[in-house]
Design an enzyme around this catalytic site. Sequence first.
Site, PDB file in Angstrom:
ATOM      1  N   GLU A   1       0.828  -1.222   0.000  1.00  0.00           N
ATOM      2  CA  GLU A   1       0.000   0.000   0.000  1.00  0.00           C
ATOM      3  C   GLU A   1       0.858   1.265   0.000  1.00  0.00           C
ATOM      4  OE1 GLU A   1      -3.200  -0.383   2.854  1.00  0.00           O
ATOM      5  OE2 GLU A   1      -3.437  -2.499   2.330  1.00  0.00           O
TER       6      GLU A   1
HETATM    7  C1  LIG Z   1       2.516  -9.797   0.488  1.00  0.00           C
HETATM    8  C2  LIG Z   1       2.183  -8.772  -0.551  1.00  0.00           C
HETATM    9  C3  LIG Z   1       0.872  -8.380  -0.720  1.00  0.00           C
HETATM   10  C4  LIG Z   1       0.529  -7.470  -1.730  1.00  0.00           C
HETATM   11  N1  LIG Z   1      -0.794  -7.203  -1.974  1.00  0.00           N
HETATM   12  C5  LIG Z   1      -1.120  -6.465  -3.071  1.00  0.00           C
HETATM   13  C6  LIG Z   1      -2.494  -6.335  -3.478  1.00  0.00           C
HETATM   14  O1  LIG Z   1      -3.417  -6.852  -2.840  1.00  0.00           O
HETATM   15  N2  LIG Z   1      -2.765  -5.650  -4.618  1.00  0.00           N
HETATM   16  C7  LIG Z   1      -1.789  -5.068  -5.364  1.00  0.00           C
HETATM   17  O2  LIG Z   1      -2.103  -4.460  -6.377  1.00  0.00           O
HETATM   18  N3  LIG Z   1      -0.480  -5.170  -5.000  1.00  0.00           N
HETATM   19  C8  LIG Z   1      -0.130  -5.856  -3.892  1.00  0.00           C
HETATM   20  N4  LIG Z   1       1.190  -6.006  -3.532  1.00  0.00           N
HETATM   21  C9  LIG Z   1       2.210  -5.288  -4.273  1.00  0.00           C
HETATM   22  C10 LIG Z   1       2.802  -4.135  -3.467  1.00  0.00           C
HETATM   23  O3  LIG Z   1       1.864  -3.103  -3.370  1.00  0.00           O
HETATM   24  C11 LIG Z   1       4.107  -3.738  -4.161  1.00  0.00           C
HETATM   25  O4  LIG Z   1       5.058  -4.727  -3.817  1.00  0.00           O
HETATM   26  C12 LIG Z   1       4.582  -2.364  -3.772  1.00  0.00           C
HETATM   27  O5  LIG Z   1       3.727  -1.373  -4.301  1.00  0.00           O
HETATM   28  C13 LIG Z   1       5.985  -2.089  -4.277  1.00  0.00           C
HETATM   29  O6  LIG Z   1       6.115  -2.419  -5.604  1.00  0.00           O
HETATM   30  P1  LIG Z   1       7.316  -3.385  -6.076  1.00  0.00           P
HETATM   31  O7  LIG Z   1       7.374  -4.524  -5.156  1.00  0.00           O
HETATM   32  O8  LIG Z   1       7.166  -3.651  -7.514  1.00  0.00           O
HETATM   33  O9  LIG Z   1       8.604  -2.532  -5.809  1.00  0.00           O
HETATM   34  P2  LIG Z   1       9.297  -1.527  -6.803  1.00  0.00           P
HETATM   35  O10 LIG Z   1       8.330  -0.478  -7.241  1.00  0.00           O
HETATM   36  O11 LIG Z   1      10.037  -2.268  -7.846  1.00  0.00           O
HETATM   37  O12 LIG Z   1      10.323  -0.843  -5.804  1.00  0.00           O
HETATM   38  C14 LIG Z   1      11.501  -1.507  -5.337  1.00  0.00           C
HETATM   39  C15 LIG Z   1      12.207  -0.558  -4.375  1.00  0.00           C
HETATM   40  O13 LIG Z   1      12.491   0.699  -5.030  1.00  0.00           O
HETATM   41  C16 LIG Z   1      11.882   1.776  -4.319  1.00  0.00           C
HETATM   42  N5  LIG Z   1      11.418   2.766  -5.279  1.00  0.00           N
HETATM   43  C17 LIG Z   1      10.643   2.558  -6.372  1.00  0.00           C
HETATM   44  N6  LIG Z   1      10.413   3.720  -7.007  1.00  0.00           N
HETATM   45  C18 LIG Z   1      11.056   4.676  -6.307  1.00  0.00           C
HETATM   46  C19 LIG Z   1      11.214   6.077  -6.464  1.00  0.00           C
HETATM   47  N7  LIG Z   1      10.636   6.755  -7.447  1.00  0.00           N
HETATM   48  N8  LIG Z   1      11.937   6.744  -5.554  1.00  0.00           N
HETATM   49  C20 LIG Z   1      12.508   6.104  -4.504  1.00  0.00           C
HETATM   50  N9  LIG Z   1      12.403   4.774  -4.311  1.00  0.00           N
HETATM   51  C21 LIG Z   1      11.694   4.074  -5.203  1.00  0.00           C
HETATM   52  C22 LIG Z   1      10.745   1.146  -3.541  1.00  0.00           C
HETATM   53  O14 LIG Z   1      10.376   1.907  -2.411  1.00  0.00           O
HETATM   54  C23 LIG Z   1      11.353  -0.194  -3.165  1.00  0.00           C
HETATM   55  O15 LIG Z   1      12.182  -0.025  -2.057  1.00  0.00           O
HETATM   56  C24 LIG Z   1       1.553  -6.905  -2.532  1.00  0.00           C
HETATM   57  C25 LIG Z   1       2.883  -7.275  -2.320  1.00  0.00           C
HETATM   58  C26 LIG Z   1       3.203  -8.212  -1.376  1.00  0.00           C
HETATM   59  C27 LIG Z   1       4.631  -8.632  -1.233  1.00  0.00           C
END
Ligand SMILES: Cc1cc2nc3c(=O)[nH]c(=O)nc-3n(C[C@H](O)[C@H](O)[C@H](O)COP(=O)(O)OP(=O)(O)OC[C@H]3O[C@@H](n4cnc5c(N)ncnc54)[C@H](O)[C@@H]3O)c2cc1C
Length: 647
Positions: free
Chosen positions: A426
Amino acid sequence: MPPTHDGEKQAAMDLAEDSRQKEWVHPSFVAELFRGRVRWELVSPFPVQDPEDKRIGDEYIERVREVLETHVDPEAVDRNGEVPKAALDALKAIGCFGLKIPKEYGGLGLSQINYNRVVGYMSTYCASTSVYVSSHLSIGVPQPLKLFGTEDQKKKFLPRLAKGAISAFALTEPGVGSDPAKMSTMATPSADGSYYLLNGEKLWCTNGPVAEILVVMAVTPPKIVNGKEKKQITAFVVETDTPGFEVGHVCQFMGCRGIRNGLLRFHNVKVPAENIIGKPGQGLKIALTTLNTGRLTVPGTCAAGARAALHACQDWVSERVQWGAPIGQHQSVGKMLANMVADAYAMDSIDALCCAYADEGAVDLRLEAAMAKYYCTEASWRICDDFIQVRGGRGYETAESLRKRGEKPIPAEMAMRNARISRIIEGTSEIMQLFIAREAMDTHVRRIMPILMPRPDDKDSKIKHILRAAKFYLGWYPKTWLPGDGWDARYLSSENRSHVRYVGTCAKRLARKMFHTMVKYRERLEYEQLILANFVDIGTYLFAMATCLARAERQLAESPGVQQLQDVVDLYCRNARERIEAAFSSVKHNHNTLVHEVSRAYMEGGYEWMVRDVYADFPPILDPQELALMAEAAKTASSAPAHTQSG
Ligand SMILES: Cc1cc2nc3c(=O)[nH]c(=O)nc-3n(C[C@H](O)[C@H](O)[C@H](O)COP(=O)(O)OP(=O)(O)OC[C@H]3O[C@@H](n4cnc5c(N)ncnc54)[C@H](O)[C@@H]3O)c2cc1C
């Protein structure tokens, strides 16, 4: 330094900017704080839950307790990776999946504060079980439908959802996490516009593998605005029994092991046009607005977890004697305990305030909710770490193993594994910082950016913008040098009254420094994430201080002279002030350029010499062809019945 993919970055920023909720219908404590004004009347008198509402919440928690104690063994859920069906059925039977759905649509219509209390209680009993309910109600189909659905949609779906038709929120994709601009799930309209065909993949969808109904964000045909093509993202309600939907994979995680979360695939899934929530193109705004209030559940579960940790440590730190004294008496352990208590008080206060804002509806809480999520998840992680540290080796040992050796089965390691996800879901902590920073800077962005970077469609001339900005800043800026707004606290100690004055003055200092920084960095400021993060941290600690002080004043008015309360708030504020001063100092004196150099060199392989030959490859390095073959194999396996909807 700007990142390298400039075009891509601009598209992402434009989409995020278009999807921002720009209107402020109600006041916001935090938005005003960043402008240098502390509106104490928005936190004090601190709201207290209506006794009748509290009674409703208490009674309901007892019903949930009965269900959980009958059907759920949290250790078994963790071990087996499954919440028993009987537990979910029993929760459905007592209306748990309709907690936050209004009564007129068949739900229980609980207040936000009661909802947070129930889910908070559930999460401390069994985190996985609570996730079924919170993913369904906080971000699943009920939330966007309540905010943006038509009356017909509400009548059609909400009663079903309240009865326990599990729902889920599908935004993330394998290539799309924090940045939804690259979203590739497509919804193609039929020739007559009566339906759409959905194609694509959604990743990590919590409840997705068991959901009956999903809210899915997908790309619909672009719109031309001012001669430029604009990507459109639209929100759809999707029934998972529609042909073409399949669960591609059920994911497994370090914590919350009993949740059902998966990779979902859509292949020509037919969705009626009447299932669009809001209007076509509003999908990202709907998703982000859903998360604005939806993410309020997270601080509630963090605050409950902090209380549980304090409770679990209490006997231990007195009973465990080392070096001739109970460990709690050793100053280093005492510091951990005191900070846990202070942080727990702050988390609890922030949670209560935000819930009251949500229930009263008179405050725009998008910034407060983001800060609550950011603050409470970070503090929760610190508390989990101290919880384990204070328990020593027993903190690292599983509850099952402790029990088998005849010791109290305190599940500190499980609590830590379960809590870790909160800083990611979130909106990650980093994205929360960016979101808060963007809103914090809005006063200046709106006035200065049209001068620095005029938009082609801007009808006003640059001179007009300069005159307007000059008029504003001539009035606003001198005021940031005046003493801050105080508030006449009657019950707080003199130490705590000095913290009240500090909040007022520091808000002005913050607003002034932010303005100076904007003038210094201008349009490059958005790339100075570490400086922005300092401002966000200062604002967050000021918000937390104000919340604690206002709550303590209210509590002390009811029970004057409680020294422990004065002390915990004083300690919290002293800690917060140390962090605030460090953050101010870091805006001016930092080594951010060096940080950039080292991380850049690392990314370019400059430190390979350091890791070479030390570890086995972690993870095994696969070439792209190998990865493609694995993906193909996974696709084939996923068509097997075991992985489809019933999973
Ligand atoms: C157990 C679990 C439940 C989840 N449930 C849902 C759900 O119900 N529905 C849904 O849609 N999604 C869900 N998610 C997805 C979750 O919302 C995402 O994992 C989250 O938004 C981060 O995206 P990502 O993992 O692709 O990380 P990325 O976006 O790839 O980011 C990786 C890292 O880079 C950092 N980062 C990225 N962009 C920037 C920036 N511009 N500036 C600085 N730092 C940055 C992030 O903070 C993070 O540390 C779930 C994930 C998990 C693991």
